[in-house]
Design a protein around this motif. Structure first.
Motif, mmCIF file in Angstrom:
data_model
loop_
_atom_site.group_PDB
_atom_site.id
_atom_site.type_symbol
_atom_site.label_atom_id
_atom_site.label_comp_id
_atom_site.label_asym_id
_atom_site.label_seq_id
_atom_site.Cartn_x
_atom_site.Cartn_y
_atom_site.Cartn_z
ATOM 1 N N VAL A 57 0.819 -1.216 0.000
ATOM 2 C CA VAL A 57 0.000 0.000 0.000
ATOM 3 C C VAL A 57 0.855 1.270 0.000
ATOM 4 O O VAL A 57 0.330 2.377 0.116
ATOM 5 N N GLY A 58 2.180 1.116 -0.123
ATOM 6 C CA GLY A 58 3.048 2.271 -0.299
ATOM 7 C C GLY A 58 3.587 2.906 0.960
ATOM 8 O O GLY A 58 4.136 4.008 0.900
ATOM 9 N N ARG A 59 3.466 2.228 2.098
ATOM 10 C CA ARG A 59 3.957 2.842 3.339
ATOM 11 C C ARG A 59 5.482 2.841 3.418
ATOM 12 O O ARG A 59 6.047 3.547 4.251
ATOM 13 N N TYR A 60 6.135 2.041 2.579
ATOM 14 C CA TYR A 60 7.595 2.042 2.524
ATOM 15 C C TYR A 60 8.096 2.669 1.219
ATOM 16 O O TYR A 60 9.228 2.423 0.817
ATOM 17 N N GLY A 61 7.247 3.459 0.608
ATOM 18 C CA GLY A 61 7.639 4.132 -0.627
ATOM 19 C C GLY A 61 7.028 3.474 -1.848
ATOM 20 O O GLY A 61 6.753 2.271 -1.861
ATOM 21 N N HIS A 62 6.798 4.267 -2.883
ATOM 22 C CA HIS A 62 6.153 3.771 -4.101
ATOM 23 C C HIS A 62 6.987 2.717 -4.823
ATOM 24 O O HIS A 62 6.453 1.860 -5.527
ATOM 25 N N ALA A 63 8.303 2.764 -4.639
ATOM 26 C CA ALA A 63 9.172 1.819 -5.348
ATOM 27 C C ALA A 63 8.934 0.376 -4.914
ATOM 28 O O ALA A 63 9.225 -0.553 -5.677
ATOM 29 N N LEU A 64 8.403 0.176 -3.728
ATOM 30 C CA LEU A 64 8.220 -1.180 -3.204
ATOM 31 C C LEU A 64 6.781 -1.685 -3.329
ATOM 32 O O LEU A 64 6.491 -2.807 -2.910
ATOM 33 N N ILE A 65 5.889 -0.870 -3.901
ATOM 34 C CA ILE A 65 4.489 -1.278 -4.013
ATOM 35 C C ILE A 65 4.354 -2.550 -4.856
ATOM 36 O O ILE A 65 3.652 -3.494 -4.472
ATOM 37 N N GLY A 66 5.015 -2.584 -5.991
ATOM 38 C CA GLY A 66 4.930 -3.748 -6.872
ATOM 39 C C GLY A 66 5.463 -5.006 -6.209
ATOM 40 O O GLY A 66 4.850 -6.072 -6.298
ATOM 41 N N THR A 67 6.591 -4.879 -5.517
ATOM 42 C CA THR A 67 7.184 -6.037 -4.843
ATOM 43 C C THR A 67 6.269 -6.551 -3.738
ATOM 44 O O THR A 67 6.035 -7.761 -3.613
ATOM 45 N N GLY A 68 5.733 -5.616 -2.932
ATOM 46 C CA GLY A 68 4.843 -6.010 -1.854
ATOM 47 C C GLY A 68 3.584 -6.685 -2.373
ATOM 48 O O GLY A 68 3.153 -7.715 -1.842
ATOM 49 N N SER A 69 3.005 -6.136 -3.421
ATOM 50 C CA SER A 69 1.783 -6.699 -3.999
ATOM 51 C C SER A 69 2.043 -8.093 -4.573
ATOM 52 O O SER A 69 1.214 -8.994 -4.436
ATOM 53 N N ALA A 70 3.184 -8.247 -5.218
ATOM 54 C CA ALA A 70 3.505 -9.533 -5.836
ATOM 55 C C ALA A 70 3.768 -10.617 -4.799
ATOM 56 O O ALA A 70 3.383 -11.772 -4.977
ATOM 57 N N LEU A 71 4.412 -10.257 -3.697
ATOM 58 C CA LEU A 71 4.804 -11.253 -2.695
ATOM 59 C C LEU A 71 3.723 -11.541 -1.662
ATOM 60 O O LEU A 71 3.775 -12.569 -0.985
ATOM 61 N N LEU A 72 2.737 -10.646 -1.544
ATOM 62 C CA LEU A 72 1.741 -10.790 -0.491
ATOM 63 C C LEU A 72 0.988 -12.109 -0.586
ATOM 64 O O LEU A 72 0.697 -12.746 0.432
ATOM 65 N N SER A 73 0.672 -12.533 -1.795
ATOM 66 C CA SER A 73 -0.063 -13.787 -1.955
ATOM 67 C C SER A 73 0.821 -15.015 -1.701
ATOM 68 O O SER A 73 0.321 -16.142 -1.619
ATOM 69 N N TRP A 74 2.129 -14.792 -1.583
ATOM 70 C CA TRP A 74 3.058 -15.895 -1.355
ATOM 71 C C TRP A 74 3.410 -16.078 0.120
ATOM 72 O O TRP A 74 4.309 -16.853 0.453
ATOM 73 N N VAL A 75 2.713 -15.375 0.997
ATOM 74 C CA VAL A 75 3.006 -15.478 2.433
ATOM 75 C C VAL A 75 2.965 -16.925 2.935
ATOM 76 O O VAL A 75 3.869 -17.353 3.660
ATOM 77 N N PRO A 76 1.944 -17.738 2.584
ATOM 78 C CA PRO A 76 1.948 -19.137 3.060
ATOM 79 C C PRO A 76 3.190 -19.916 2.626
ATOM 80 O O PRO A 76 3.793 -20.637 3.426
ATOM 81 N N LEU A 77 3.586 -19.761 1.354
ATOM 82 C CA LEU A 77 4.750 -20.491 0.862
ATOM 83 C C LEU A 77 6.034 -19.980 1.504
ATOM 84 O O LEU A 77 6.907 -20.780 1.903
ATOM 85 N N LEU A 78 6.169 -18.668 1.621
ATOM 86 C CA LEU A 78 7.364 -18.107 2.257
ATOM 87 C C LEU A 78 7.462 -18.549 3.712
ATOM 88 O O LEU A 78 8.556 -18.849 4.204
#
Length: 213
Positions: free
Chosen positions: A168-189
Motif C-alpha cells: 500500500v506504499g507505506r515504505y515508498g512507491h518503489a516497493l508497491i509492486g514487490t509487496g503486492s507480488a509477494l503478499l499472496s506468497w506469504v503461506p509459501l514463504l
C-alpha cells in the motif's frame, strides 16, 4: 448525462476498496488466530515456568524427549533475556495483533504511523525469535514445543504485515509492486522458513530418531 471527474474518482476508490477487502479479511484472520495461538504458547510457557519455580523436579507436559522439551529453555539465561521470563513478553504483546485483527474486521482504518509502529513490533519479534531459535537449537540443545508455536505464528504475521505495508506504499512507491507480488506468497514463504528451522533442528538434534525411541 456526463460523468464528472469526481464521480469517476469515487467509482475508482470504491473498486479499489472492494479489491482490497479480501486481503484485509485474510490479514485480520491471520492476526487474530496468530495472536491467540501466541497467547496460548506464552501462557503455557509461563505456567511451566511457575511450576518449575515451585518444584524444579516437576515433569512438564511439554517434555517429549531430551531434545524436544521446554524445561531447559525456561531455566537458561536465554529464557529471561530482559530480566524476566520471556513468556511475559508474549503475554504483553500478543493481544495487540488480536485487537488489530478485530478492528480490521470492523473496517477500522488506522493511520500510516500506526501501521509502521505495528510493523516495527513484528520486526522486533522476528529478530528475537530468530535469535532464540538459534540459541535453542545450537547452544541449549533443544527444540521447545511451545517456543516453536511462537515461531510458527510470528513468521507469517511478520511477512503479512510487512508485505501489506509495502503493497500500500507505506515504505515508498518503489516497493508497491514487490509487496503486492509477494503478499499472496506469504503461506509459501512461511513454509520455507518453517522448513529451514526444522532442518536445523533435525541436523543438529536428530529430532526424528528421538521421537521414535
Amino acid at each position: 448525462m456526463p460523468v464528472s471527474a469526481c464521480d469517476t474518482q469515487g467509482v475508482s476508490d470504491t473498486v479499489a476498496e472492494a479489491a482490497a477487502r479480501p486481503r484485509h479479511l485474510a490479514l485480520a484472520i491471520l492476526l487474530i488466530v496468530g495472536g491467540a495461538l501466541g497467547l496460548l504458547a506464552s501462557f503455557s510457557l509461563m505456567k511451566d515456568d511457575l511450576a518449575l519455580l515451585a518444584d524444579p523436579t516437576t515433569n512438564l507436559g511439554c517434555t517429549i524427549s531430551a531434545a524436544v522439551q521446554c524445561g531447559k529453555n525456561i531455566g537458561s539465561w536465554q529464557g529471561s533475556v530482559f530480566g524476566f521470563p520471556n513468556p511475559m513478553l508474549g503475554l504483553m504483546t500478543f493481544p495487540a495483533p488480536i485487537i488489530v485483527g478485530v478492528a480490521l474486521l470492523g473496517r477500522v482504518s488506522f493511520p500510516n504511523w500506526f501501521w509502521l509502529v505495528f510493523n516495527a513490533g513484528h520486526w522486533f519479534a522476528i529478530i528475537f525469535i530468530g535469535w532464540l531459535s538459534t540459541e535453542s537449537i545450537f547452544f541449549i540443545g533443544t527444540l521447545c514445543p511451545w517456543c516453536a508455536l511462537v515461531y510458527a505464528v510470528v513468521i507469517p504475521m511478520w511477512l503479512a504485515v510487512t508485505l501489506h505495508n509495502m503493497a500500500v506504499g507505506r515504505y515508498g512507491h518503489a516497493l508497491i509492486g514487490t509487496g503486492s507480488a509477494l503478499l499472496s506468497w506469504v503461506p509459501l514463504l512461511s513454509l520455507v522458513l518453517y522448513v529451514v528451522i526444522a532442518l536445523e533442528a533435525q541436523l543438529r538434534l536428530d529430532i526424528i530418531s528421538q521421537l521414535f525411541h
